[in-house]
Enzyme design. Structure first.
Site, PDB file in Angstrom:
ATOM      1  N   ARG A 290      12.504  -3.033 -10.105  1.00 26.65           N
ATOM      2  CA  ARG A 290      11.112  -2.581 -10.077  1.00 26.65           C
ATOM      3  C   ARG A 290      10.779  -1.982 -11.441  1.00 26.65           C
ATOM      4  O   ARG A 290      11.540  -1.190 -11.983  1.00 26.65           O
ATOM      5  CB  ARG A 290      10.894  -1.514  -8.984  1.00 26.65           C
ATOM      6  CG  ARG A 290      11.188  -1.959  -7.573  1.00 26.65           C
ATOM      7  CD  ARG A 290      10.180  -2.961  -7.049  1.00 26.65           C
ATOM      8  NE  ARG A 290       8.841  -2.444  -7.015  1.00 26.65           N
ATOM      9  CZ  ARG A 290       8.349  -1.695  -6.016  1.00 26.65           C
ATOM     10  NH1 ARG A 290       9.114  -1.341  -4.989  1.00 26.65           N
ATOM     11  NH2 ARG A 290       7.095  -1.279  -6.040  1.00 26.65           N
TER      12      ARG A 290
ATOM     13  N   PRO B 254       0.826  -1.212   0.000  1.00 29.55           N
ATOM     14  CA  PRO B 254       0.000   0.000   0.000  1.00 29.55           C
ATOM     15  C   PRO B 254       0.856   1.256   0.000  1.00 29.55           C
ATOM     16  O   PRO B 254       1.876   1.325   0.684  1.00 29.55           O
ATOM     17  CB  PRO B 254      -0.797  -0.121   1.306  1.00 29.55           C
ATOM     18  CG  PRO B 254      -0.775  -1.569   1.645  1.00 29.55           C
ATOM     19  CD  PRO B 254       0.533  -2.087   1.141  1.00 29.55           C
ATOM     20  N   GLU B 255       0.450   2.242  -0.790  1.00 32.50           N
ATOM     21  CA  GLU B 255       1.170   3.505  -0.811  1.00 32.50           C
ATOM     22  C   GLU B 255       0.624   4.413   0.294  1.00 32.50           C
ATOM     23  O   GLU B 255      -0.355   4.089   0.974  1.00 32.50           O
ATOM     24  CB  GLU B 255       1.086   4.130  -2.203  1.00 32.50           C
ATOM     25  CG  GLU B 255       1.628   3.169  -3.273  1.00 32.50           C
ATOM     26  CD  GLU B 255       1.992   3.811  -4.603  1.00 32.50           C
ATOM     27  OE1 GLU B 255       2.299   5.012  -4.635  1.00 32.50           O
ATOM     28  OE2 GLU B 255       1.992   3.081  -5.617  1.00 32.50           O
TER      29      GLU B 255
ATOM     30  N   LYS C  26       4.382   5.238   5.060  1.00 35.86           N
ATOM     31  CA  LYS C  26       3.745   3.929   5.050  1.00 35.86           C
ATOM     32  C   LYS C  26       3.655   3.321   6.451  1.00 35.86           C
ATOM     33  O   LYS C  26       3.389   2.128   6.600  1.00 35.86           O
ATOM     34  CB  LYS C  26       4.501   2.986   4.107  1.00 35.86           C
ATOM     35  CG  LYS C  26       4.508   3.480   2.659  1.00 35.86           C
ATOM     36  CD  LYS C  26       5.239   2.527   1.738  1.00 35.86           C
ATOM     37  CE  LYS C  26       5.237   3.053   0.297  1.00 35.86           C
ATOM     38  NZ  LYS C  26       5.897   2.123  -0.633  1.00 35.86           N
TER      39      LYS C  26
END
Length: 269
Positions: A258, A2-3, A52
């Site tokens: 990424r 989750p951002e 986060k």
């Protein structure tokens, strides 16, 4: 993972529902059993977020630090009588008049001291959803010291807190930056644009509960919440599809393992 907008939204909603309530706390999985026993019967006094990371403030000056990591998830049920039984992976459960919350799969779920929290916060960069004076100077200074690609640097939580793979690709597009550009070659005005984009768009994400970066007017919508799933983003996971602004095919590559996406025309090297 989750951002940051997801974590800030969770903090706001948990604070609204459970804040001020005395809660029964346990650890069905058992891995947080000692901490749950210390919390149970206490009042939840507040919930706040940084990047986060989530912090639950309990009566008696106790703080629980949560980091969801890749697999963590909260589930909230408004009716205690009809809430399902926890799964085997439920690390922490709250129960009270306001409802039930299950936390499963977090990377971190721990009671921490004020000193430990200070050390943690010192490692975290400016948060767009908790912006302060001087943040832009810190960010630009961090850019100026790094030769790594800007898209890679934007994922460094010590530089900017809360940005993940979706937002970094979208912010680079909207700022017209090739994600492979060395961070130290990003000028101060572009750094300002990236910071202002992160503030405005992550606020939208926190409010509506999803990432939307496309200008609604470009797709004939009135507000971000009206956009359908396939029309919410400019470049993320759109490799080979036409750019929404110039029709050039979106391309992608791996940066530090990424994947990142960009438009070669709108984001020239």
């Amino acid at each position: 993972m989750p951002e940051g907008h997801t974590i800030h939204r969770a903090a706001r909603l948990q604070r609204r529902r459970f804040g001020g309530h005395v809660l029964e706390v346990d650890s069905p999985q058992g891995r947080f059993a000692d901490g749950a026993a210390e919390l149970s019967g206490r009042r939840l006094e507040g919930v706040d977020a940084l990047g986060k990371h989530l912090f639950h403030r309990w009566e008696g000056d106790l703080t629980v630090h949560i980091h969801l990591g890749l697999f963590g998830k909260f589930k909230v049920f408004s009716d205690i009588s009809s809430a399902p039984e926890p799964t085997d992976g439920t690390r922490m459960r709250w129960r009270g008049d306001a409802g039930v919350m299950h936390l499963s799969g977090p990377t971190a779920c721990e009671i921490i001291s004020a000193e430990q929290e200070d050390v943690l916060r010192q490692r975290i960069g400016p948060d767009p959803l908790a912006a302060c004076d001087g943040d832009l100077d810190r960010i630009f200074s961090s850019f100026a010291r790094r030769s790594a690609p800007i898209a890679q640097v934007l994922l460094d939580q010590a530089v900017v807190a809360g940005i993940g793979n979706v937002y970094r690709a979208e912010f680079c597009f909207l700022a017209g930056i090739d994600p492979r550009r060395p961070a130290k070659q990003v000028d101060e005005e572009t750094a300002r644009q990236l910071w202002e984009l992160s503030i405005s768009l992550m606020k939208v994400g926190e409010r509506i509960g999803r990432i939307v970066t496309v200008d609604p007017a470009e797709v004939g919508a009135k507000k971000p919440g009206d956009l359908r799933r396939g029309s919410r983003l400019y470049v993320y996971k759109r490799a080979g599809q036409p750019c929404r602004r110039c029709a050039t095919p979106i391309t992608s590559t791996l940066l530090a393992n990424r994947r990142v996406w960009w438009c070669p025309t709108c984001q020239p090297s």
